[in-house]
Design a protein around this motif. Structure first.
Motif, PDB file in Angstrom:
ATOM      1  N   TRP A 193       0.922  -1.296  -0.090  1.00 23.41           N
ATOM      2  CA  TRP A 193       0.002   0.046  -0.039  1.00 23.41           C
ATOM      3  C   TRP A 193       0.833   1.353  -0.052  1.00 23.41           C
ATOM      4  CZ3 TRP A 193      -0.778  -4.390   2.714  1.00 23.41           C
ATOM      5  CH2 TRP A 193      -2.150  -5.151   2.518  1.00 23.41           C
ATOM      6  N   SER A 211      -3.113  -0.065  -3.954  1.00 19.83           N
ATOM      7  CA  SER A 211      -2.683  -1.430  -3.370  1.00 19.83           C
ATOM      8  C   SER A 211      -2.065  -2.199  -4.450  1.00 19.83           C
ATOM      9  CB  SER A 211      -3.997  -2.078  -2.539  1.00 19.83           C
ATOM     10  OG  SER A 211      -3.402  -3.515  -1.970  1.00 19.83           O
ATOM     11  N   ARG A 215      -4.050  -3.804  -7.396  1.00 21.21           N
ATOM     12  CA  ARG A 215      -4.952  -4.541  -6.918  1.00 21.21           C
ATOM     13  C   ARG A 215      -6.318  -3.635  -6.665  1.00 21.21           C
ATOM     14  NH1 ARG A 215      -4.479  -5.363  -1.509  1.00 21.21           N
ATOM     15  NH2 ARG A 215      -5.748  -7.090  -1.347  1.00 21.21           N
ATOM     16  N   TRP A 216      -6.241  -2.578  -6.133  1.00 19.38           N
ATOM     17  CA  TRP A 216      -6.987  -1.512  -6.085  1.00 19.38           C
ATOM     18  C   TRP A 216      -6.572  -0.071  -6.082  1.00 19.38           C
ATOM     19  CZ3 TRP A 216      -7.029   1.406  -1.792  1.00 19.38           C
ATOM     20  CH2 TRP A 216      -6.559   0.671  -0.519  1.00 19.38           C
ATOM     21  N   GLU A 217      -7.151   0.957  -6.417  1.00 19.36           N
ATOM     22  CA  GLU A 217      -7.067   2.161  -6.052  1.00 19.36           C
ATOM     23  C   GLU A 217      -7.903   2.997  -5.766  1.00 19.36           C
ATOM     24  OE1 GLU A 217      -6.600   4.749 -10.015  1.00 19.36           O
ATOM     25  OE2 GLU A 217      -5.590   2.994 -10.414  1.00 19.36           O
ATOM     26  N   LYS A 218      -7.863   4.128  -4.774  1.00 18.16           N
ATOM     27  CA  LYS A 218      -8.741   4.970  -4.145  1.00 18.16           C
ATOM     28  C   LYS A 218      -8.374   6.399  -3.986  1.00 18.16           C
ATOM     29  CE  LYS A 218     -12.992   5.190  -2.036  1.00 18.16           C
ATOM     30  NZ  LYS A 218     -14.174   4.591  -2.848  1.00 18.16           N
ATOM     31  N   THR A 252     -10.135  -4.087  -0.253  1.00 19.10           N
ATOM     32  CA  THR A 252     -11.062  -3.696  -1.228  1.00 19.10           C
ATOM     33  C   THR A 252     -10.895  -2.157  -1.548  1.00 19.10           C
ATOM     34  OG1 THR A 252     -12.834  -3.487   0.156  1.00 19.10           O
ATOM     35  CG2 THR A 252     -12.683  -5.453  -0.666  1.00 19.10           C
ATOM     36  N   GLY A 253     -10.224  -1.489  -0.591  1.00 15.20           N
ATOM     37  CA  GLY A 253     -10.386  -0.059  -0.700  1.00 15.20           C
ATOM     38  C   GLY A 253     -11.637   0.459  -0.303  1.00 15.20           C
ATOM     39  N   ASP A 254     -12.564  -0.232  -0.058  1.00 12.38           N
ATOM     40  CA  ASP A 254     -13.865   0.403   0.478  1.00 12.38           C
ATOM     41  C   ASP A 254     -13.672   1.308   1.938  1.00 12.38           C
ATOM     42  OD1 ASP A 254     -15.064  -0.577  -1.633  1.00 12.38           O
ATOM     43  OD2 ASP A 254     -15.904  -2.553  -0.287  1.00 12.38           O
TER      44      ASP A 254
END
Length: 388
Positions: free
Chosen positions: A204, A214, A223-226, A269-271
């Motif tokens: 991260w 991530s 993996r994910w971005e926020k 998940t980045g939520d």
């Protein structure tokens, strides 16, 4: 070695407060600044030794040392990176074992791992040195000024640049394994950089466009971005995510955008779990159920599970930098001084200014704290506070 000018500056401050006892070991009862007439009845630390690393320059205004000291456990030495572009290995009583010249000032400290010192240079080079002798082992030319202490994970060395690139370099050879880059936003950004944090096979890290990302450790895949920027648009000025993310044991990751506030997110998940709108945060510390946030003119403590503010205090227009928690106290460099803060209330217990203040985060090793002051002196403090 202490010169006459450095000695007079240090002794003058202590003598004015009536604190000078001996030459080498200096008990400090409360605030050694001459402007503080009241001294508490007990002391927080003892200065065991100190040594000057950088000679003063007549033309230098407001010197700053920003690199956190590292510790070489095997050789029992402190690794200091200073504004004159030198890497120094400092042993007992402040004696220098070796030095290595890079030539540019540093924005982050070194990392020592299994006999190797990894040095992030603003010359755009990651240097790997022999911890015992200082001899070069390899160099990786990143071509971008490096701004974080290297993170060692398995056979990789991870380091972020000041230009929004995360480099993963092979630890044994210095060859590039992979990199991840984002475009910097238009307008102004904060001159800080998020360091990567690793757990398992995931990474991260934050970026100046307001994104927390991530990645896969193996290949740098996303993996994910926020976006943590206000309105989640990723536009505007000073939306930087310069905080190094912190992880808890419940599957959450914490990070902050300079203008978007503090976030708690699901690490997988980045939520978003919760968001506090507090602005100006540049570094985070997680201890148990509490998140301590430092930044421009503020120091805050939040409940980690819901973001409720426990306490907040002003730093009087000073920029708080990376805090450490040890012996029941928060040690926070605020450029003009190092403050010792009660983590339960946010109240200052002690302010210490070893001439020109402190900008570099402290390094804690057991009951010892190593502090690099802005005028280029390295101090070894023995903490006398209680744990908790």
């Amino acid at each position: 070695m202490r010169t006459a000018s450095g000695w007079k500056r240090w002794v003058g401050g202590l003598a004015a407060a009536g604190l000078l006892v001996g030459c080498q070991t200096v008990p400090v009862y409360g605030n050694p600044e001459p402007s503080s007439p009241e001294q508490p009845p007990h002391h927080f630390f003892t200065v065991e030794w100190w040594t000057r690393l950088v000679a003063p320059s007549l033309l230098e205004y407001a010197p700053r040392e920003q690199a956190r000291p590292a510790y070489d456990e095997k050789n029992e030495r402190v690794i200091a990176l200073t504004r004159d572009g030198y890497v120094r290995s400092i042993g007992a009583e402040g004696k220098e074992a070796w030095n290595y010249r890079v030539g540019n000032r540093f924005y982050a400290g070194a990392t020592v791992h299994e006999g190797t010192v990894y040095v992030p240079g603003t010359d755009g080079v990651l240097h790997a040195l022999d911890a015992k002798t200082g001899a070069p082992r390899w160099k990786y030319v990143a071509g971008e000024a490096l701004g974080t202490a290297p993170v060692i994970e398995g056979d990789l060395v991870l380091v972020s640049s000041l230009s929004d690139t995360l480099f993963a370099v092979k630890r044994d050879t210095g060859a590039l394994a992979w990199l991840y880059r984002r475009d910097a936003p238009a307008g102004f950004t904060i001159h800080r950089t998020s360091a990567p944090v690793v757990r398992g096979q995931s990474v991260w890290v934050g970026f100046s466009d307001g994104a927390l990302v991530s990645l896969e450790l193996a290949d740098g895949g996303v993996r994910w971005e926020k976006s943590l920027a206000p309105g989640s648009g990723g536009s505007g000025q000073f939306v930087d995510v310069d905080t190094t993310p912190v992880l808890d044991n419940a599957g959450h990751v914490y990070a902050a955008s300079y203008t978007g506030g503090l976030y708690c997110l699901d690490a997988d998940t980045g939520d978003v779990v919760w968001n506090s709108v507090a602005q100006g945060i540049t570094s985070l510390l997680l201890h148990g159920d509490v998140v301590v946030a430092t930044g421009d003119d503020r120091l805050d403590a939040y409940m980690a599970d819901n973001g409720r503010l426990i306490w907040s205090r002003s730093l009087e227009e000073r920029a708080g930098l990376d805090a450490v928690l040890t012996k029941g106290l928060l040690l926070v460099p605020v450029q003009r001084s190092l403050i010792f803060v009660d983590p339960r209330t946010g109240k200052t217990r002690l302010t210490w200014n070893p001439a020109e203040g402190v900008s570099a985060p402290a390094r804690v090793v057991g009951s010892k704290v190593y502090v690099l002051s802005n005028n280029g002196y390295l101090y070894a403090l023995r903490l006398d506070g209680r744990s908790g």
